[in-house]
Design an enzyme around this catalytic site. Sequence first.
Site, mmCIF file in Angstrom:
data_model
loop_
_atom_site.group_PDB
_atom_site.id
_atom_site.type_symbol
_atom_site.label_atom_id
_atom_site.label_comp_id
_atom_site.label_asym_id
_atom_site.label_seq_id
_atom_site.Cartn_x
_atom_site.Cartn_y
_atom_site.Cartn_z
ATOM 1 C CD GLU A 1 -3.048 -0.823 2.488
ATOM 2 O OE1 GLU A 1 -2.790 -0.293 3.470
ATOM 3 O OE2 GLU A 1 -4.587 -1.174 1.896
ATOM 4 C CD GLU B 1 -4.376 -6.384 2.805
ATOM 5 O OE1 GLU B 1 -5.087 -5.099 3.677
ATOM 6 O OE2 GLU B 1 -2.806 -5.609 2.946
HETATM 7 C C1 BGP Z 1 -4.327 -2.552 5.524
HETATM 8 C C2 BGP Z 1 -2.909 -3.537 5.605
HETATM 9 C C3 BGP Z 1 -3.181 -3.839 6.747
HETATM 10 C C4 BGP Z 1 -3.974 -4.918 7.083
HETATM 11 C C5 BGP Z 1 -5.251 -4.138 6.404
HETATM 12 C C6 BGP Z 1 -7.042 -3.827 8.057
HETATM 13 O O1 BGP Z 1 -4.888 -1.018 5.306
HETATM 14 O O2 BGP Z 1 -2.616 -3.739 4.778
HETATM 15 O O3 BGP Z 1 -1.755 -4.610 7.452
HETATM 16 O O4 BGP Z 1 -3.866 -4.449 8.851
HETATM 17 O O5 BGP Z 1 -5.232 -2.990 6.358
HETATM 18 O O6 BGP Z 1 -7.083 -2.445 8.432
HETATM 19 P P1 BGP Z 1 -6.962 -2.633 9.660
HETATM 20 O O7 BGP Z 1 -6.028 -4.043 10.589
HETATM 21 O O8 BGP Z 1 -6.491 -1.079 10.536
HETATM 22 O O9 BGP Z 1 -8.309 -2.977 10.202
#
Ligand code: BGP
Length: 488
Positions: free
Chosen positions: A195, A387
């Site tokens: 990201e 993701e």
């Molecule tokens: C993305 C990241 C992850 C992850 C996900 C969910 O931005 O690449 O590492 O954790 O988001 O976000 P969060 O954990 O803040 O809910």
Amino acid sequence: MNLTAKKGFPANFLWGGATAANQIEGAYDIDGKGMSTSDYAAYKDPYASGKVNNFTFNVTSRELEEYKANPKQYLFPKRWGIDFYHRYKEDIALFAEMGFKVFRLSISWVRIFPTGLEEQPNEAGLAFYDKVFEECAKYGMEPLVTMSHYEMPITLTEKYNGWVSRELVPLFEKYARVILERYKDKVKYWITFNEMNMNLNSLYTGAGVLEDLADDKLQAAYQASHHQFLASALAVKAAKEICPDAKIGCMINQIESYARTAKPEDQLQALKSNQLNMFYPDVQVRGEYPSYINRYFDENGIVLKTEPQDDTILKEGTVDYVAISYYMSHVTEAREDAMKLAGTFDSPIKNEYLPKSQWDWPIDPMGLRISLMKLYDRYGIPLFVCENGLGAHDVISEDGFVHDEYRIDYIREHVIQMKEAIKDGVDLMGYTTWGCIDLISCGTSQMSKRYGFIYVDQDDEGKGSKERIRKDSFYWYKKVIESNGEKL
Ligand code: BGP
């Protein structure tokens, strides 16, 4: 010419799940591992401020000093993760039981180079990932490896203020070459940086930059991004030399901006907000900066420090595919702060057509299809959804099970939209749901923001047996994979 319409997921579609080292491994101080930026992401009660999305994306120099001086007074959940370091066999066996074809994980830079500055890598760190990849191979599961997922040696933050410094480019290239060489026979799929577009609102997490030490936040974000572009391109080039059959991609957090109204001014703003997000793959796919960014830099006083060889480096390091994380869409309109809000989690304009998660993230499955269609139109190279998922407060019911039908609904709707995108002609390589096993949240450092098919018995303070429990979604996803996306 191929005039046959695609009917659904291709036979070799890569179904699986995604994680990141700093959110699962734990074991933060053993086998020669150095300290990373994520080891200094303290848990801040996300409800304390009355604002649910209280991100721990930024750390100031004063906070870092305080954390180092008084570590016992804070909780650093990313130091304990879910103890994957010791339980990887059990966890990979559970992924295999669901039928995963691919498992996305990241390598922790500080396990390989504890400060980033060493000449020789740390053998114990390299050996750990050997074991993990061998375990995946036992089940015929392909690892998808992120070289840098929201962590880097804290030493490089303290010495250089992270990626604002060009010094990090050769240090990263050294790290990339070592892991490519070591794992060339074990890993086929790579992503350079997680990201990258989030540098704009997570300077510390994304780029190891202490914001208060950067004169201008926007300037720092783009300068850091420029250095990461170079490092990524050099890693891609190294991969082409070391393991020419590997596929190496870039990645963004894809947040599609919709215009609030049909007013041309709003439409133009949506186009510009989306350009700002796609600026990252624009550079990494095409190997050059897009012309629209010049005006944006000019109007925001951003002056990048570059060197003459940078054009060639970018051209020689273009990626094989574009990976995205996808959680939500945005609404935008012609207003003064619109560009600042592009691609961030703070959308002041609500989309009345969409429900929200418990963390106020708008749920928009069709936005995933729209995103995939637009990205494929733009680049014409394969895409990967690496993701996607629903963070929720799961509970263990009296019967001892976790009935997470809301998660099943969420993922089902997104899978349906991916399938539609494929029918629309998109070349989609795979889908790895985020946090396939419950892990520490990136943004809030909470354990209780759970995404997994597998429940981990651990609370926000790290207490619990760490026992793994299959949720209802576990059995559902297994069927989805078995039927290659037909049984939803
Ligand atoms: C993305 C990241 C992850 C992850 C996900 C969910 O931005 O690449 O590492 O954790 O988001 O976000 P969060 O954990 O803040 O809910």
